[in-house]
Design an enzyme around this catalytic site. Structure first.
Site, mmCIF file in Angstrom:
data_model
loop_
_atom_site.group_PDB
_atom_site.id
_atom_site.type_symbol
_atom_site.label_atom_id
_atom_site.label_comp_id
_atom_site.label_asym_id
_atom_site.label_seq_id
_atom_site.Cartn_x
_atom_site.Cartn_y
_atom_site.Cartn_z
ATOM 1 N N TYR A 1 -9.843 30.340 -20.946
ATOM 2 C CA TYR A 1 -9.120 31.402 -21.669
ATOM 3 C C TYR A 1 -7.738 31.599 -21.045
ATOM 4 C CZ TYR A 1 -7.641 36.118 -22.875
ATOM 5 O OH TYR A 1 -6.901 37.195 -23.274
HETATM 6 O O1 LIG Z 1 -6.891 41.648 -18.589
HETATM 7 C C1 LIG Z 1 -7.055 40.712 -19.336
HETATM 8 O O2 LIG Z 1 -6.149 39.929 -19.520
HETATM 9 C C2 LIG Z 1 -8.379 40.454 -19.968
HETATM 10 O O3 LIG Z 1 -9.158 41.633 -19.878
HETATM 11 C C3 LIG Z 1 -10.490 41.464 -20.267
HETATM 12 O O4 LIG Z 1 -11.151 40.621 -19.369
HETATM 13 P P1 LIG Z 1 -11.858 41.316 -18.126
HETATM 14 O O5 LIG Z 1 -10.897 42.052 -17.292
HETATM 15 O O6 LIG Z 1 -12.634 40.251 -17.443
HETATM 16 O O7 LIG Z 1 -12.779 42.431 -18.812
HETATM 17 P P2 LIG Z 1 -14.359 42.486 -19.019
HETATM 18 O O8 LIG Z 1 -14.863 41.230 -19.562
HETATM 19 O O9 LIG Z 1 -14.635 43.712 -19.761
HETATM 20 O O10 LIG Z 1 -14.881 42.632 -17.521
HETATM 21 C C4 LIG Z 1 -14.549 43.768 -16.755
HETATM 22 C C5 LIG Z 1 -15.151 43.657 -15.379
HETATM 23 O O11 LIG Z 1 -16.565 43.756 -15.474
HETATM 24 C C6 LIG Z 1 -17.170 42.686 -14.762
HETATM 25 N N1 LIG Z 1 -18.447 42.356 -15.443
HETATM 26 C C7 LIG Z 1 -18.438 41.768 -16.659
HETATM 27 C C8 LIG Z 1 -19.608 41.476 -17.309
HETATM 28 C C9 LIG Z 1 -20.834 41.790 -16.708
HETATM 29 O O12 LIG Z 1 -21.922 41.540 -17.267
HETATM 30 N N2 LIG Z 1 -20.801 42.391 -15.493
HETATM 31 C C10 LIG Z 1 -19.638 42.677 -14.836
HETATM 32 O O13 LIG Z 1 -19.679 43.227 -13.712
HETATM 33 C C11 LIG Z 1 -16.154 41.575 -14.800
HETATM 34 O O14 LIG Z 1 -16.343 40.678 -13.739
HETATM 35 C C12 LIG Z 1 -14.860 42.343 -14.685
HETATM 36 O O15 LIG Z 1 -14.585 42.599 -13.342
HETATM 37 C C13 LIG Z 1 -10.570 40.902 -21.703
HETATM 38 O O16 LIG Z 1 -11.876 40.564 -22.039
HETATM 39 C C14 LIG Z 1 -9.666 39.726 -21.905
HETATM 40 O O17 LIG Z 1 -9.640 39.405 -23.264
HETATM 41 C C15 LIG Z 1 -8.304 40.100 -21.423
HETATM 42 O O18 LIG Z 1 -7.389 39.107 -21.626
#
Ligand SMILES: O=C(O)[C@H]1O[C@H](OP(=O)(O)OP(=O)(O)OC[C@H]2O[C@@H](n3ccc(=O)[nH]c3=O)[C@H](O)[C@@H]2O)[C@H](O)[C@@H](O)[C@@H]1O
Length: 484
Positions: free
Chosen positions: A270
Site C-alpha cells: 500500500y
Molecule cells: O495514516 C495512514 O496513512 C493510513 O492510516 C490507516 O492505517 P493505520 O494507521 O494502520 O490504521 P488502522 O489500520 O486503523 O490501524 C491503527 C492501529 O491499530 C493497530 N491494529 C490494527 C488492527 C488490529 O487488529 N489490531 C491493531 O492493534 C495497527 O497496528 C495500528 O497501529 C489507514 O488504514 C490507511 O488507509 C492510511 O493510509
C-alpha cells in the site's frame, strides 16, 4: 450531517464482459492463421487479422486498467480473500442530455468564497470516508462539486450509498463510475471546466495488500495515471490535490515525520503504491505543467468512517462481545515500546484538503503542452500527538461502557509500522492547517454516530440513562455484515 441514513444496497457491475465477447474472435484467428500466410483468402484474412489485433488490444487494456476504484477499490476487506466485483468501465452508463444537465448543475459554483471565485471541483472517491466529508464541506461553502465513485465492495457498499445519499441531499451528484474509465473522465472534463480535482479514490488499507495486492496497483497506480492523463488533456487543466499517506514514511525513524525525511523504505505494498503515486505525480507536473499537491494523511477517523480501520472494527467487535487483537511492539526500535498512531479527526483533514485546494496554483499546460512551471507540493496532515493503540481501546471501553476482550499479540509483519507522528509545520505555514480535535473528542463523535447508525436502540438507552447495561445488543445493519 444527519446521521441516520439507510443506504440502498450497492451494485457493482460484473467485470469480464469485454474479454468474454472477444474470445471467439481470438480463437477464430488461430484457426485460420495458416491459410493467411499462404494468401488463400486475402480479404477474410485481413478481416481476421484486424479483429484479432482489436481483441488483443482490448484484452490488454482491460487487464491493465480494469477495475480500480473510485473510493477504495478492489476486493472486500474480509478475512477470507475474495476477488473483487469491479464495475467494468465497459459497462458504465453515462451520457445524454439529462445526465449532462445533472453533472453541470452539481459542478456549478453557487457562491463566491470570501472574495475569491468559487471552485468547481471533481471529487473522486466521493462516496468514500474523506471524499464524502470534503465534498459536503465544499458544497456548504458554495463551491461546485461533482463526485465520482465506483461503489466497489472493499467494504460494505451500503455505507457508501448512504454517504452518496447524504451528498445528494446537499446537491452533490456522485457519478457511479471508475477512475480507470478514460472515456468517462474525458466526457466529464468535456462537460465541466473543472478548476480543481480532489483525488481521493484509492485502494486504502495497509494490511489488505497482503490479500489482494493487484487491487492496489490497479487503483493507486493505473487509476492515478488514468486520472492524470485525463487531467493533462483537459482544457482548462485543473489543479490536482490528492491523497497520499503517512505510510510512505515506512521505516523512517526520525520523528516527528517531516516532508524532508526519507520515504524510500515502505513497509507495505500500500505504502509503495502511494509513494509510486508521488513520483508519478512529479512526472505529470514536470512534463505537462499540472499543479499537483500530495497530502499525506495520518490515520483519519470519525463519523461515516471506514469499517476496515481498527477504531471502527474495535467498536463493532467490543459491542458484539467479540475479542479484539491489539498489537504490541516486537521491540527493538528507538520508540517501539508502544504501537501508536497520530490519529487525525476528519474535520481537521477536511480543512487541510480545502486549504490545499484554495492555495493550489494553476496548472500551466494546455492542449497537453506545458507552458511553464507549475506548483508541486507535499504536506503532512496529521494531529501531532500520537496515542498508543492501547489507549484508543481504553477510550472506547469508557465510551461504549463495555469491557473489551483484548488479545495482545506481537505485531505481525503485515505492513503495519509501529509508530506515526506528523510534523505539520509546513501545512500550518502554507495551508493554514491547524488541527484542533483530540482523540477523546473526535472518538466521542464517532461513537455517537456509530450507535445512531448501527444500533439506535443502544444509542437511545445510553442517552437516557447515561449508561448501558454493559451487554450490547447487535447492530441493526452492521455488526456482523461490515467487512474489515
Ligand atoms: O495514516 C495512514 O496513512 C493510513 O492510516 C490507516 O492505517 P493505520 O494507521 O494502520 O490504521 P488502522 O489500520 O486503523 O490501524 C491503527 C492501529 O491499530 C493497530 N491494529 C490494527 C488492527 C488490529 O487488529 N489490531 C491493531 O492493534 C495497527 O497496528 C495500528 O497501529 C489507514 O488504514 C490507511 O488507509 C492510511 O493510509
Amino acid at each position: 450531517m444527519a446521521p441516520q441514513l439507510t443506504g440502498a444496497p450497492g451494485s457493482a457491475a460484473a467485470a469480464g464482459g469485454a474479454s468474454a465477447a472477444l474470445k471467439p474472435q481470438f480463437h477464430h484467428y488461430h484457426h485460420h492463421r495458416l491459410p493467411a500466410r499462404h494468401h488463400h483468402h486475402p480479404s477474410l484474412l485481413s478481416k481476421l487479422a484486424f479483429w484479432s489485433v482489436c481483441s488483443l488490444s482490448l484484452l490488454l487494456a482491460f487487464l491493465l486498467l480494469s477495475p480500480s476504484s473510485s473510493s477504495s477499490p478492489a476486493s472486500r476487506a474480509t478475512d477470507s480473500p475474495r476477488r473483487s466485483l469491479h464495475a467494468s468501465p465497459a459497462t458504465a452508463s453515462y451520457g445524454g442530455a439529462a445526465w449532462e444537465k445533472k453533472v453541470r448543475a452539481s459542478a456549478r459554483v453557487r457562491r463566491a468564497n470570501g472574495g475569491r471565485a468559487g471552485l468547481s471541483v471533481l471529487v473522486t472517491g466521493a462516496a468514500g470516508f474523506v471524499g464524502c466529508h470534503a465534498a459536503a464541506a465544499l458544497r456548504r461553502r458554495g463551491d461546485g462539486v461533482l463526485g465520482l465513485d465506483n461503489f466497489n465492495d472493499y467494504y460494505d457498499p451500503a455505507l457508501k450509498r448512504g454517504r452518496a445519499a447524504l451528498l445528494a441531499r446537499a446537491g452533490v451528484y456522485v457519478v457511479d463510475g471508475d477512475i480507470a474509465d478514460a472515456d468517462l473522465l474525458a466526457k466529464l472534463f468535456d462537460v465541466v471546466p473543472f478548476t480543481h480535482v480532489l483525488h481521493l479514490a484509492a485502494q486504502a488499507g495497509v494490511r489488505h495488500a497482503l490479500v489482494d495486492p493487484m487491487s492496489y496497483v490497479r487503483a493507486n497506480v493505473a487509476g492515478l495515471v488514468a486520472l492524470l492523463e485525463a487531467a493533462r488533456a483537459a482544457d482548462p487543466q485543473p489543479a490536482i490535490v490528492w491523497a497520499s499517506s503517512s505510510s510512505v514514511y515506512g521505516l523512517n525513524s526520525h520523528v516527528p515525520f517531516s516532508e524532508h525525511d526519507r520515504t524510500d523504505r515502505p513497509a507495505s505494498l500500500y505504502a509503495a503504491t502511494k509513494k509510486a503515486g508521488e513520483e508519478i505525480a512529479h512526472v505529470y507536473n514536470h512534463i505537462y505543467g499540472l499543479s499537483l499537491t500530495a497530502l499525506r494523511f495520518f490515520t483519519v477517523y470519525g463519523p461515516w468512517g471506514r469499517p476496515d480501520m481498527a477504531y471502527f472494527f474495535f467498536t463493532r467487535d467490543i459491542l458484539a462481545g467479540r475479542p479484539i487483537t491489539v498489537y504490541e511492539s516486537s521491540g527493538g526500535g528507538a520508540h517501539q515500546t508502544t504501537i501508536s498512531r497520530d490519529f487525525t479527526y476528519i474535520d481537521d483533514i477536511v480543512k487541510g484538503c480545502i486549504g490545499a485546494l484554495d492555495t493550489a496554483g494553476k496548472s500551466t499546460g494546455s492542449g497537453g503542452k506545458k507552458r511553464g512551471p507549475a506548483p508541486f507540493r507535499t504536506y503532512n496532515l496529521g494531529n501531532t500527538s500520537p496515542v498508543p493503540v492501547t489507549q484508543l481501546v481504553d477510550l472506547l471501553e469508557k465510551m461504549l461502557k463495555v469491557k473489551a476482550e483484548r488479545r495482545i499479540v506481537k505485531m505481525p509483519r503485515n505492513g503495519d509500522v509501529p509508530y506515526t507522528h506528523a510534523n505539520i509545520s509546513l501545512a500550518q505555514r502554507e495551508l493554514g492547517y491547524r488541527p484542533s480535535t483530540d482523540l477523546q473528542t473526535g472518538l466521542k463523535k464517532f461513537v455517537r454516530w456509530y450507535l445512531e447508525y448501527y444500533n439506535p436502540e443502544l444509542a437511545v438507552k445510553q442517552k437516557q440513562h447515561g449508561s448501558s447495561s454493559g451487554k450490547a445488543s447487535r447492530g441493526r445493519n452492521g455488526s456482523t455484515s461490515s467487512a474489515r
